[in-house]
Scaffold this active site. Structure first.
Site, PDB file in Angstrom:
ATOM      1  CB  ILE A  65      -1.026   0.039   1.163  1.00 15.27           C
ATOM      2  CG1 ILE A  65      -0.339   0.008   2.539  1.00 15.27           C
ATOM      3  CG2 ILE A  65      -2.033  -1.086   1.032  1.00 15.27           C
ATOM      4  CD1 ILE A  65      -1.295   0.308   3.698  1.00 15.27           C
ATOM      5  CB  SER A 143      -6.426   1.219  16.512  1.00 17.96           C
ATOM      6  OG  SER A 143      -6.057   0.753  17.791  1.00 17.96           O
ATOM      7  CE1 TYR A 156      -1.221  -0.128  14.824  1.00 16.66           C
ATOM      8  CE2 TYR A 156      -2.487   0.403  16.780  1.00 16.66           C
ATOM      9  CZ  TYR A 156      -2.333  -0.321  15.620  1.00 16.66           C
ATOM     10  OH  TYR A 156      -3.285  -1.239  15.256  1.00 16.66           O
ATOM     11  CE  LYS A 160      -4.016   1.381  12.942  1.00 10.56           C
ATOM     12  NZ  LYS A 160      -4.540   0.781  11.706  1.00 10.56           N
ATOM     13  CB  VAL A 189      -7.881  -8.118  16.944  1.00 12.80           C
ATOM     14  CG1 VAL A 189      -8.813  -9.160  16.330  1.00 12.80           C
ATOM     15  CG2 VAL A 189      -8.537  -6.748  16.931  1.00 12.80           C
TER      16      VAL A 189
HETATM   17  N1  NAD Z   1      -4.453  -6.892  16.057  1.00 12.55           N
HETATM   18  C1  NAD Z   1      -4.829  -5.873  16.811  1.00 12.55           C
HETATM   19  O1  NAD Z   1      -4.785  -5.927  18.052  1.00 12.55           O
HETATM   20  C2  NAD Z   1      -5.376  -4.634  16.160  1.00 12.55           C
HETATM   21  C3  NAD Z   1      -6.175  -3.766  16.944  1.00 12.55           C
HETATM   22  C4  NAD Z   1      -6.707  -2.630  16.350  1.00 12.55           C
HETATM   23  C5  NAD Z   1      -6.456  -2.352  15.019  1.00 12.55           C
HETATM   24  N2  NAD Z   1      -5.674  -3.211  14.296  1.00 12.55           N
HETATM   25  C6  NAD Z   1      -5.471  -2.881  12.884  1.00 12.55           C
HETATM   26  O2  NAD Z   1      -6.111  -3.868  12.096  1.00 12.55           O
HETATM   27  C7  NAD Z   1      -5.480  -3.946  10.818  1.00 12.55           C
HETATM   28  C8  NAD Z   1      -5.151  -5.403  10.503  1.00 12.55           C
HETATM   29  O3  NAD Z   1      -4.195  -5.855  11.455  1.00 12.55           O
HETATM   30  P1  NAD Z   1      -4.011  -7.378  11.869  1.00 12.55           P
HETATM   31  O4  NAD Z   1      -4.195  -7.439  13.321  1.00 12.55           O
HETATM   32  O5  NAD Z   1      -4.809  -8.259  10.963  1.00 12.55           O
HETATM   33  O6  NAD Z   1      -2.429  -7.494  11.538  1.00 12.55           O
HETATM   34  P2  NAD Z   1      -1.596  -8.694  10.896  1.00 12.55           P
HETATM   35  O7  NAD Z   1      -0.174  -8.291  11.063  1.00 12.55           O
HETATM   36  O8  NAD Z   1      -2.034  -9.967  11.510  1.00 12.55           O
HETATM   37  O9  NAD Z   1      -1.990  -8.664   9.360  1.00 12.55           O
HETATM   38  C9  NAD Z   1      -1.686  -7.528   8.570  1.00 12.55           C
HETATM   39  C10 NAD Z   1      -1.733  -7.878   7.092  1.00 12.55           C
HETATM   40  O10 NAD Z   1      -1.378  -6.700   6.366  1.00 12.55           O
HETATM   41  C11 NAD Z   1      -0.317  -7.000   5.471  1.00 12.55           C
HETATM   42  N3  NAD Z   1       0.509  -5.793   5.310  1.00 12.55           N
HETATM   43  C12 NAD Z   1       1.314  -5.194   6.229  1.00 12.55           C
HETATM   44  N4  NAD Z   1       1.910  -4.129   5.699  1.00 12.55           N
HETATM   45  C13 NAD Z   1       1.468  -4.027   4.415  1.00 12.55           C
HETATM   46  C14 NAD Z   1       1.730  -3.137   3.354  1.00 12.55           C
HETATM   47  N5  NAD Z   1       2.588  -2.118   3.471  1.00 12.55           N
HETATM   48  N6  NAD Z   1       1.070  -3.322   2.179  1.00 12.55           N
HETATM   49  C15 NAD Z   1       0.232  -4.364   2.014  1.00 12.55           C
HETATM   50  N7  NAD Z   1      -0.027  -5.244   2.976  1.00 12.55           N
HETATM   51  C16 NAD Z   1       0.582  -5.084   4.170  1.00 12.55           C
HETATM   52  C17 NAD Z   1       0.440  -8.161   6.118  1.00 12.55           C
HETATM   53  O11 NAD Z   1       1.194  -8.890   5.172  1.00 12.55           O
HETATM   54  C18 NAD Z   1      -0.718  -8.966   6.706  1.00 12.55           C
HETATM   55  O12 NAD Z   1      -1.294  -9.842   5.763  1.00 12.55           O
HETATM   56  C19 NAD Z   1      -4.243  -3.050  10.911  1.00 12.55           C
HETATM   57  O13 NAD Z   1      -4.541  -1.793  10.337  1.00 12.55           O
HETATM   58  C20 NAD Z   1      -4.033  -2.908  12.404  1.00 12.55           C
HETATM   59  O14 NAD Z   1      -3.356  -1.732  12.742  1.00 12.55           O
HETATM   60  C21 NAD Z   1      -5.135  -4.332  14.836  1.00 12.55           C
END
Ligand code: NAD
Length: 258
Positions: A65, A143, A156, A160, A189
């Protein structure tokens, strides 16, 4: 070709993005997945096969991205293949840790570049194509860190919070043209993002606990399941009710915002 609704998900190879893909595929959508991982990777292959098993056609592309050319190619290919984009989920994101005064330029620029500028880039192309068709819903994954500060999480949190500013601005720009733009703010999550000892250490410092493994942390601190997020994102992307607000953030906070 039969016309099915289409969802495009960034970061769709694993974690929450994978859960969104399954949810939309189960409800009859075709699925476009962009991820920095190669579609031939084991993680990505698993997601693709499960979506296909649920009856979806899947377009999966390696797409960072942070890359204008790769994002242009992802959206162009999706449009060429399906001719519509009903829902775009700007989901890809990363995390890093450090007290504000300890952070390097590289650490800050990395997270802002991926989480904030990458989400803007996703929204940019989503809006361009949705304006052509005159409808669509964009869901930006922020988030609870977009709603309050947390020690060692400045990069972060900055990214966000910024996503909420983007969401509100774009909603005003396209709201009268049939396009809904909202943000989801989940608390922790259970995904690979949290399954590192660095993350466990961060939680230990935050809570005063002494978890020795991801499993201990999951057992001792409230976490959302990916299915919780996926159900909410499906509702935001498809329900009549979620078409009645625009530019809003929805918090799945497990009560942490009280
Ligand atoms: N897990 C948590 O606790 C949590 C809480 C709140 C928000 N989030 C947000 O939720 C979203 C998803 O996170 P997740 O928990 O599934 O994380 P994750 O690390 O498990 O998965 C993230 C996915 O995004 C892909 N990715 C990372 N950087 C990228 C880039 N530059 N271009 C394309 N793809 C890319 C990774 O390869 C992976 O498939 C994120 O925006 C994260 O900040 C996560």
């Amino acid at each position: 070709m039969e016309t099915k609704k289409v969802v495009l998900i960034t970061g769709g190879a694993m974690g929450q993005g994978r859960a969104h893909a399954y949810q939309y595929a189960e409800h009859g959508f075709d699925v476009v997945l962009g991820d920095m991982q190669d579609p031939s990777s084991a993680e990505f292959q698993e997601t693709i096969h499960q979506c296909e098993a649920k009856g979806a056609r899947v377009l999966a592309m390696k797409c960072n991205i942070t890359s204008t050319s790769e994002m242009e190619a992802l959206f162009a290919k999706a449009w060429e293949t399906y001719g519509r984009l009903d829902v775009v989920i700007a989901n890809a994101g990363v995390i890093n840790f450090g007290y504000t005064w300890e952070l390097s330029d590289e650490q800050v620029e990395k997270v802002i570049n991926i989480n904030l500028i990458g989400t803007w880039r996703t929204d940019k192309y989503a809006a361009k194509y949705m304006l052509k068709q005159g409808f669509g819903r964009i869901i930006n994954i922020s988030s609870t860190s977009g709603l309050y500060g947390t020690p060692k999480l400045a990069t972060y949190c900055m990214s966000k919070w910024g996503i909420l500013g983007l969401t509100k601005t774009l909603a005003k720009e396209v709201g009268s043209k049939g396009i809904i733009v909202n943000a989801l703010c989940p608390t922790k999550v259970k995904t690979p993002m949290c399954e590192t000892m660095e993350y466990v250490q961060f939680i230990n410092e935050l809570t005063g606990k002494n978890f020795q493994s991801v499993e201990e942390m999951y057992a001792g601190v409230p976490f959302l399941e990916v299915e919780d997020i996926a159900s909410m994102v499906y509702w935001m992307g498809t329900s009549r009710e979620a078409g009645k607000f625009n530019g809003r953030e929805v918090a799945l906070d497990l009560g942490t915002l009280q």
